[in-house]
Design an enzyme around this catalytic site. Structure first.
Site, PDB file in Angstrom:
ATOM      1  N   LYS A   1      -9.064  -4.589  -3.542  1.00 26.91           N
ATOM      2  CA  LYS A   1      -7.617  -4.672  -3.741  1.00 26.91           C
ATOM      3  C   LYS A   1      -7.160  -6.118  -3.916  1.00 26.91           C
ATOM      4  O   LYS A   1      -6.257  -6.409  -4.701  1.00 26.91           O
ATOM      5  CB  LYS A   1      -6.884  -4.053  -2.548  1.00 26.91           C
ATOM      6  CG  LYS A   1      -6.906  -2.529  -2.485  1.00 26.91           C
ATOM      7  CD  LYS A   1      -6.068  -2.050  -1.303  1.00 26.91           C
ATOM      8  CE  LYS A   1      -5.904  -0.540  -1.289  1.00 26.91           C
ATOM      9  NZ  LYS A   1      -5.020  -0.099  -0.188  1.00 26.91           N
TER      10      LYS A   1
ATOM     11  N   ASP B   1       0.847  -1.194   0.000  1.00 30.35           N
ATOM     12  CA  ASP B   1       0.000   0.000   0.000  1.00 30.35           C
ATOM     13  C   ASP B   1       0.888   1.252   0.000  1.00 30.35           C
ATOM     14  O   ASP B   1       2.075   1.179   0.325  1.00 30.35           O
ATOM     15  CB  ASP B   1      -0.876  -0.050   1.256  1.00 30.35           C
ATOM     16  CG  ASP B   1      -1.643   1.228   1.510  1.00 30.35           C
ATOM     17  OD1 ASP B   1      -2.359   1.670   0.590  1.00 30.35           O
ATOM     18  OD2 ASP B   1      -1.522   1.787   2.613  1.00 30.35           O
TER      19      ASP B   1
ATOM     20  N   ASP C   1      -1.641  -1.047   6.181  1.00 30.12           N
ATOM     21  CA  ASP C   1      -1.838  -0.407   7.483  1.00 30.12           C
ATOM     22  C   ASP C   1      -3.294  -0.190   7.868  1.00 30.12           C
ATOM     23  O   ASP C   1      -3.582   0.068   9.034  1.00 30.12           O
ATOM     24  CB  ASP C   1      -1.132   0.953   7.500  1.00 30.12           C
ATOM     25  CG  ASP C   1      -1.867   1.998   6.678  1.00 30.12           C
ATOM     26  OD1 ASP C   1      -2.322   3.006   7.252  1.00 30.12           O
ATOM     27  OD2 ASP C   1      -2.008   1.815   5.457  1.00 30.12           O
TER      28      ASP C   1
END
Length: 234
Positions: A162, A9, A185
């Site tokens: 994702k 990410d 995260d």
């Protein structure tokens, strides 16, 4: 476990809390690339932003953008951005929210929405609860998802995330998901972490992500990314 690719990410993972790219992450990703392990950027950001980050990092694995809505990789799909879904349900959600929220909709929708191909994004000057209230009565509520990326709120098409798009990109390029190390995260990273053989949460990650990860970094942001790459890849 052999790690054949890294999926990471951007916001809050390879950038710090001021959205500055961490040199430590860049250095580790470049070392992994030199060792033959590509990095794939997996983000809620627009694909052009994500691709610019990929280039600055010196990474080669491609991009999953807009929370899975778009895919791009050099020398794949005739170098065209692949749109995984259209904006049909998202546009309908925008119309419903505008009718329900009025001026609050216009004040809080992100300026980069004009560049987004598959989702809508709102600044966190509006709360997730307010958007959920605004979506009540929406005809296609079961077709959309509302994500908090930590930096913005995303209205996306439920058919993709994702994880599904990362899996698609890896399959197209002969990479087994069991040999992918995924790092994130926040809430919208769960979908791609759970598809990977190695799930890593950086030190500043949300608690639920840490609980569902194989490894939790001692360090935050890019320093955590460096820690994981040095431990499992290099």
């Amino acid at each position: 476990m052999n790690i054949d690719a890294i999926a990471v990410d951007i916001d809050g993972t390879i950038t710090d809390n001021k959205r500055r790219l961490c040199y430590s992450a860049m250095e580790a990703i470049r070392k992994a690339e030199d060792a033959g392990v590509p990095t794939i950027i997996v983000t809620g950001n627009i694909v052009t932003y994500a691709y610019a980050t990929l280039v600055l990092l010196g990474a080669s694995g491609g991009v999953v953008g807009e929370n899975g809505g778009v895919i791009f990789k050099e020398n794949y799909n005739n170098n065209q951005i692949k749109t995984v879904v259209d904006r049909t349900y998202v546009n309908a959600a925008d119309k419903h929210l505008k009718e329900r929220l009025g001026s609050k909709f216009d004040k809080n929708i992100s300026n980069d929405n004009m560049y987004r191909l598959t989702e809508s994004v709102f600044y966190k000057t509006i709360t997730k609860k307010e958007l959920e209230e605004g979506l009540k009565g929406f005809e296609y509520l079961d077709k959309i998802e509302l994500y908090d990326s930590g930096f913005a709120l995303h209205v996306t098409d439920k058919r993709v995330n994702k994880g599904s798009s990362l899996k698609y990109l890896c399959n197209e390029n002969g990479i087994d998901m069991e040999n992918v190390m995924a790092m994130g995260d926040s809430e919208n990273d769960e979908a791609f972490l759970k598809e990977a053989g190695m799930k890593v949460a950086v030190g500043n990650a949300e608690d639920f992500l840490k609980k569902n990860s194989d490894y939790v970094c001692k360090n935050n942001y890019g320093d955590g990314v460096k820690e994981a790459i040095e431990k499992f890849v290099l």
